[in-house]
Design an enzyme around this catalytic site. Structure first.
Site, mmCIF file in Angstrom:
data_model
loop_
_atom_site.group_PDB
_atom_site.id
_atom_site.type_symbol
_atom_site.label_atom_id
_atom_site.label_comp_id
_atom_site.label_asym_id
_atom_site.label_seq_id
_atom_site.Cartn_x
_atom_site.Cartn_y
_atom_site.Cartn_z
ATOM 1 N N GLU A 237 0.835 -1.201 0.000
ATOM 2 C CA GLU A 237 0.000 0.000 0.000
ATOM 3 C C GLU A 237 0.872 1.254 0.000
ATOM 4 O O GLU A 237 2.012 1.241 0.460
ATOM 5 C CB GLU A 237 -0.952 -0.056 1.217
ATOM 6 N N ASP A 238 0.308 2.337 -0.516
ATOM 7 C CA ASP A 238 1.070 3.579 -0.604
ATOM 8 C C ASP A 238 1.211 4.272 0.744
ATOM 9 O O ASP A 238 2.302 4.665 1.135
ATOM 10 C CB ASP A 238 0.457 4.533 -1.654
ATOM 11 N N ARG B 235 0.025 11.902 -9.500
ATOM 12 C CA ARG B 235 0.479 10.519 -9.291
ATOM 13 C C ARG B 235 1.784 10.253 -10.022
ATOM 14 O O ARG B 235 2.570 9.400 -9.616
ATOM 15 C CB ARG B 235 -0.574 9.530 -9.807
ATOM 16 N N PHE C 141 -0.512 16.432 4.118
ATOM 17 C CA PHE C 141 -1.050 15.845 2.897
ATOM 18 C C PHE C 141 0.044 15.815 1.827
ATOM 19 O O PHE C 141 0.579 16.840 1.452
ATOM 20 C CB PHE C 141 -2.272 16.632 2.406
ATOM 21 N N ASP D 265 -3.025 6.225 6.688
ATOM 22 C CA ASP D 265 -3.463 7.492 7.282
ATOM 23 C C ASP D 265 -4.354 7.165 8.479
ATOM 24 O O ASP D 265 -3.853 6.925 9.569
ATOM 25 C CB ASP D 265 -4.183 8.320 6.205
HETATM 26 P P1 IMP Z 1 -6.874 5.805 5.264
HETATM 27 O O1 IMP Z 1 -8.017 4.892 4.959
HETATM 28 O O2 IMP Z 1 -7.301 7.046 5.984
HETATM 29 O O3 IMP Z 1 -5.693 5.115 5.946
HETATM 30 O O4 IMP Z 1 -6.373 6.398 3.910
HETATM 31 C C1 IMP Z 1 -5.786 5.606 2.999
HETATM 32 C C2 IMP Z 1 -5.941 6.112 1.592
HETATM 33 O O5 IMP Z 1 -6.193 7.521 1.508
HETATM 34 C C3 IMP Z 1 -4.607 5.885 0.921
HETATM 35 O O6 IMP Z 1 -4.587 4.644 0.315
HETATM 36 C C4 IMP Z 1 -4.515 7.023 -0.040
HETATM 37 O O7 IMP Z 1 -5.125 6.650 -1.248
HETATM 38 C C5 IMP Z 1 -5.316 8.136 0.600
HETATM 39 N N1 IMP Z 1 -4.424 9.077 1.336
HETATM 40 C C6 IMP Z 1 -4.203 9.158 2.671
HETATM 41 N N2 IMP Z 1 -3.328 10.127 2.973
HETATM 42 C C7 IMP Z 1 -2.999 10.701 1.793
HETATM 43 C C8 IMP Z 1 -2.110 11.783 1.435
HETATM 44 O O8 IMP Z 1 -1.421 12.416 2.248
HETATM 45 N N3 IMP Z 1 -2.037 12.058 0.104
HETATM 46 C C9 IMP Z 1 -2.755 11.399 -0.840
HETATM 47 N N4 IMP Z 1 -3.578 10.388 -0.559
HETATM 48 C C10 IMP Z 1 -3.704 10.040 0.757
HETATM 49 MG MG MG Z 2 -4.505 3.996 -1.612
#
Ligand code: IMP
Ligand code: MG
Length: 186
Positions: A105-106, A171, A158, A109
């Site tokens: 995963e990238d 991207r 962010f 958050d």
């Molecule tokens: P989570 O479900 O809040 O952990 O968010 C995960 C998804 O939100 C990631 O897979 C990203 O696609 C997107 N995301 C979270 N933080 C960022 C950020 O800082 N920049 C861009 N995309 C983000």
């Molecule tokens: Mg993602």
């Protein structure tokens, strides 16, 4: 082609990791995975769309035989903040039962996306399941997501680039950086 040549690079206020730093860290992660999964049936599973840039580099730095698959998950974000609403848009194609899965995963958050995707993968009964996440954001979270392989820990900001988007753009930037406030239209 360096990051500076990209048209959208001027929107980046601060570069957190350069193309070269990312390349080196991805190589290290690839070496680690190649060692840990030697002789085991390994399946890399990535999450569309953000995870695929990392996946594409990571799999080429893994020197043992393996296969990969992708899961579709959309997290709905109001501007740059997670709304917590996530939907699965594509399940696995491969049969991963009894295989060793590494979820690629990238960014982590709130952890809600990974939490849901882990549940989905577990329904397919893999022999083991670990996470390899490029960025671990220093964001207060209720969910405990155990990440075995982490690229970098980053501040709660962010970020865009290297697969990560803001409204689907950025991207293709080869570096990871913080977007200038003036380019965020929440
Ligand atoms: P989570 O479900 O809040 O952990 O968010 C995960 C998804 O939100 C990631 O897979 C990203 O696609 C997107 N995301 C979270 N933080 C960022 C950020 O800082 N920049 C861009 N995309 C983000
Ligand atoms: Mg993602």
């Amino acid at each position: 082609m360096t990051a500076e040549n990209h048209e959208l690079f001027t929107h980046i206020g601060k570069v957190l990791y350069s193309e070269e730093q990312i390349r080196q860290r991805v190589q290290e992660l690839g070496r680690e995975l190649s060692k840990d999964y030697q002789g085991k049936p390994l399946v890399l599973v990535s999450i569309l769309k953000g995870g695929i840039v990392f996946l594409a580099d990571l799999l080429r730095s893994i020197t043992i035989p393996h296969v990969f698959d992708v899961i579709g998950a959309s997290s709905y974000r109001g501007g740059t903040i997670s709304t917590g609403k996530i939907s699965i848009t594509k399940d696995l194609d491969l049969d991963i039962r009894g295989k060793h899965v590494v979820l690629v995963e990238d960014i982590l958050d709130t952890g809600k996306t990974l939490n849901l995707v882990l549940e989905l993968i577990n329904l397919h009964e893999p022999a083991s399941l670990e996470i390899c996440c490029l960025l671990d954001k220093d964001h207060p979270r209720e969910l405990v997501i155990p990440i075995k392989y982490t690229g970098f820990r980053i501040p709660d900001e962010f970020v865009v680039g290297y697969g990560l988007d803001y409204q689907e753009k950025y991207r293709n930037l080869p570096c990871i950086g913080v977007l200038n406030e003036e380019h965020i239209h929440a």
